[in-house]
Design a protein around this motif. Structure first.
Motif, PDB file in Angstrom:
ATOM      1  N   GLY A 101     -20.693 -66.892  -3.362  1.00  0.00           N
ATOM      2  CA  GLY A 101     -21.160 -65.539  -3.089  1.00  0.00           C
ATOM      3  C   GLY A 101     -22.626 -65.383  -2.768  1.00  0.00           C
ATOM      4  O   GLY A 101     -23.149 -64.268  -2.781  1.00  0.00           O
ATOM      5  N   ARG A 102     -23.323 -66.493  -2.512  1.00  0.00           N
ATOM      6  CA  ARG A 102     -24.724 -66.382  -2.112  1.00  0.00           C
ATOM      7  C   ARG A 102     -24.819 -65.775  -0.715  1.00  0.00           C
ATOM      8  O   ARG A 102     -23.890 -65.870   0.083  1.00  0.00           O
ATOM      9  CB  ARG A 102     -25.394 -67.754  -2.136  1.00  0.00           C
ATOM     10  CG  ARG A 102     -25.608 -68.334  -3.521  1.00  0.00           C
ATOM     11  CD  ARG A 102     -26.413 -69.621  -3.437  1.00  0.00           C
ATOM     12  NE  ARG A 102     -26.775 -70.129  -4.744  1.00  0.00           N
ATOM     13  CZ  ARG A 102     -27.566 -71.176  -4.944  1.00  0.00           C
ATOM     14  NH1 ARG A 102     -28.076 -71.828  -3.896  1.00  0.00           N
ATOM     15  NH2 ARG A 102     -27.857 -71.587  -6.164  1.00  0.00           N
ATOM     16  N   LYS A 103     -25.979 -65.176  -0.432  1.00  0.00           N
ATOM     17  CA  LYS A 103     -26.225 -64.577   0.881  1.00  0.00           C
ATOM     18  C   LYS A 103     -27.493 -65.173   1.480  1.00  0.00           C
ATOM     19  O   LYS A 103     -28.436 -64.458   1.807  1.00  0.00           O
ATOM     20  CB  LYS A 103     -26.354 -63.056   0.757  1.00  0.00           C
ATOM     21  CG  LYS A 103     -25.129 -62.358   0.193  1.00  0.00           C
ATOM     22  CD  LYS A 103     -23.926 -62.489   1.108  1.00  0.00           C
ATOM     23  CE  LYS A 103     -22.731 -61.722   0.535  1.00  0.00           C
ATOM     24  NZ  LYS A 103     -21.527 -61.892   1.383  1.00  0.00           N
ATOM     25  N   THR A 104     -27.530 -66.483   1.597  1.00  0.00           N
ATOM     26  CA  THR A 104     -28.726 -67.142   2.128  1.00  0.00           C
ATOM     27  C   THR A 104     -28.853 -66.896   3.629  1.00  0.00           C
ATOM     28  O   THR A 104     -27.907 -66.486   4.300  1.00  0.00           O
ATOM     29  CB  THR A 104     -28.682 -68.659   1.873  1.00  0.00           C
ATOM     30  OG1 THR A 104     -27.590 -69.229   2.607  1.00  0.00           O
ATOM     31  CG2 THR A 104     -28.507 -68.958   0.394  1.00  0.00           C
ATOM     32  N   LEU A 105     -30.043 -67.180   4.132  1.00  0.00           N
ATOM     33  CA  LEU A 105     -30.294 -67.010   5.561  1.00  0.00           C
ATOM     34  C   LEU A 105     -29.371 -67.890   6.387  1.00  0.00           C
ATOM     35  O   LEU A 105     -28.894 -67.482   7.450  1.00  0.00           O
ATOM     36  CB  LEU A 105     -31.758 -67.343   5.864  1.00  0.00           C
ATOM     37  CG  LEU A 105     -32.258 -67.063   7.284  1.00  0.00           C
ATOM     38  CD1 LEU A 105     -32.103 -65.594   7.636  1.00  0.00           C
ATOM     39  CD2 LEU A 105     -33.720 -67.490   7.418  1.00  0.00           C
ATOM     40  N   ALA A 106     -29.101 -69.103   5.908  1.00  0.00           N
ATOM     41  CA  ALA A 106     -28.213 -70.016   6.630  1.00  0.00           C
ATOM     42  C   ALA A 106     -26.804 -69.442   6.747  1.00  0.00           C
ATOM     43  O   ALA A 106     -26.140 -69.597   7.781  1.00  0.00           O
ATOM     44  CB  ALA A 106     -28.181 -71.369   5.929  1.00  0.00           C
ATOM     45  N   ILE A 107     -26.355 -68.769   5.701  1.00  0.00           N
ATOM     46  CA  ILE A 107     -25.025 -68.160   5.731  1.00  0.00           C
ATOM     47  C   ILE A 107     -24.995 -66.996   6.712  1.00  0.00           C
ATOM     48  O   ILE A 107     -24.034 -66.842   7.493  1.00  0.00           O
ATOM     49  CB  ILE A 107     -24.619 -67.690   4.321  1.00  0.00           C
ATOM     50  CG1 ILE A 107     -24.375 -68.903   3.417  1.00  0.00           C
ATOM     51  CG2 ILE A 107     -23.370 -66.808   4.380  1.00  0.00           C
ATOM     52  CD1 ILE A 107     -24.105 -68.544   1.971  1.00  0.00           C
ATOM     53  N   LEU A 108     -26.034 -66.167   6.704  1.00  0.00           N
ATOM     54  CA  LEU A 108     -26.079 -65.016   7.609  1.00  0.00           C
ATOM     55  C   LEU A 108     -26.139 -65.445   9.070  1.00  0.00           C
ATOM     56  O   LEU A 108     -25.510 -64.822   9.937  1.00  0.00           O
ATOM     57  CB  LEU A 108     -27.290 -64.138   7.277  1.00  0.00           C
ATOM     58  CG  LEU A 108     -27.275 -63.439   5.909  1.00  0.00           C
ATOM     59  CD1 LEU A 108     -28.506 -62.565   5.756  1.00  0.00           C
ATOM     60  CD2 LEU A 108     -26.005 -62.596   5.741  1.00  0.00           C
TER      61      LEU A 108
END
Length: 310
Positions: free
Chosen positions: A216-223
């Motif tokens: 559930g992280r929202k890191t820049l890489a995920i975005l």
């Protein structure tokens, strides 16, 4: 991909030698603290022609200890949140692989913070209490990076925060405590460090993208997605070199700083290492190359400054 560790399970315990404690500091990240201190001091010597060794060594040790403590907070809170297990890639592993008590890791981190505070007090007494205020904010950022109700590392702002505090701010403080001022040149030269320190975290988040998404992280890489994140990483590398070239052509710095071009092969290796890879273990060399690029770039900038003084 990381899988959740049940806290009531017993980790595989191995004998805790000095190597375990050393690995807990995540030594490959410590250069991100060393290089900016050296660069800020080199700029100060260029500006004033002198160095205060007590200030330099105190700033260096404090920066290294804060970085190591931040890594330990990371280890502790990722364990507590169930993100790390004995098979997780890129962690110190003191808790899940070697059976070190989580509380011991947390106490050690706070102990390093305590030493950093004492060193900061010495620097502040010798210079300005504004340094103490900046130091307190930096300590808070280091803790909140993975601690607190909304860890910075779990948001899209991790690269921005780490780049600012471990890149720009360290350089400017190192410069200020030697000269008593901050110049436009010191700010301009610190910008590539902001990019490259941020690149280290971005590389880490590219490697952990699948596992972070699962938790559930929202890191820049995920975005941005894997492809977009790799393109951003390449752009950060490219802009760092272009920035230095621009400063040289603008007459703001010596042409000797073009020596940073020697680190380009490392940046290329880092970028290529992520392309077409999704296995965290296979991406470890690319992560190492990213950290290496930051270190070599910063050291070469410092060397270029020293060469310009000859």
């Amino acid at each position: 991909m990381q899988s959740q560790l049940q806290h009531n399970s017993s980790p595989t315990v191995e004998k805790a030698s000095w190597k375990v404690w050393w690995q807990l500091t995540r030594p490959h990240t410590l250069t991100a603290a060393f290089a900016p201190v050296l660069l800020g001091t080199a700029l100060a010597i260029e500006n004033s022609g002198r160095i205060h060794w007590g200030m330099f060594l105190s700033m260096l040790v404090a920066s290294l200890f804060i970085q190591a403590a931040t890594n330990m907070f990371n280890e502790y809170y990722d364990f507590k949140r169930g993100l790390d297990n004995e098979n997780s890639v890129g962690i110190g592993g003191a808790i899940v692989r070697h059976g070190i008590q989580p509380k011991t890791v947390l106490n050690l981190a706070f102990s390093l913070y305590g030493i950093s505070v004492l060193l900061g007090a010495y620097i502040s007494i010798s210079t300005s209490w504004w340094v103490a205020a900046v130091g307190v904010v930096s300590l808070a950022a280091g803790y909140l990076y993975t601690g607190g109700p909304l860890p910075i590392a779990y948001t899209p702002f991790g690269e921005l925060v780490s780049g600012f505090f471990m890149g720009i701010l360290i350089i400017l403080i190192s410069f200020y405590i030697q000269t008593g001022t901050v110049t436009s040149t010191s700010v301009l030269v610190s910008f590539p460090s902001f990019l490259l320190v941020g690149a280290i975290l971005l590389a880490n988040n590219i490697r952990d993208l699948d596992g972070d998404k699962e938790f559930g992280r929202k890191t820049l890489a995920i975005l941005l997605g894997r492809t977009g994140a790799i393109r951003l990483l390449a752009g950060m590398f490219a802009l760092s070199y272009i920035w230095v070239i621009g400063l040289i052509f603008a007459g703001a710095v010596s042409p000797w700083l073009a020596i940073v071009a020697l680190s380009i092969p490392s940046a290329i290796k880092a970028t290529k290492g992520f392309i077409g890879n999704s296995n965290p273990l296979q991406m470890m060399p690319a992560m190492a190359a990213t950290a290496k690029t930051n270190t070599i770039f910063g050291l070469l900038l410092s060397i270029g400054i020293f060469l310009s003084l000859l």
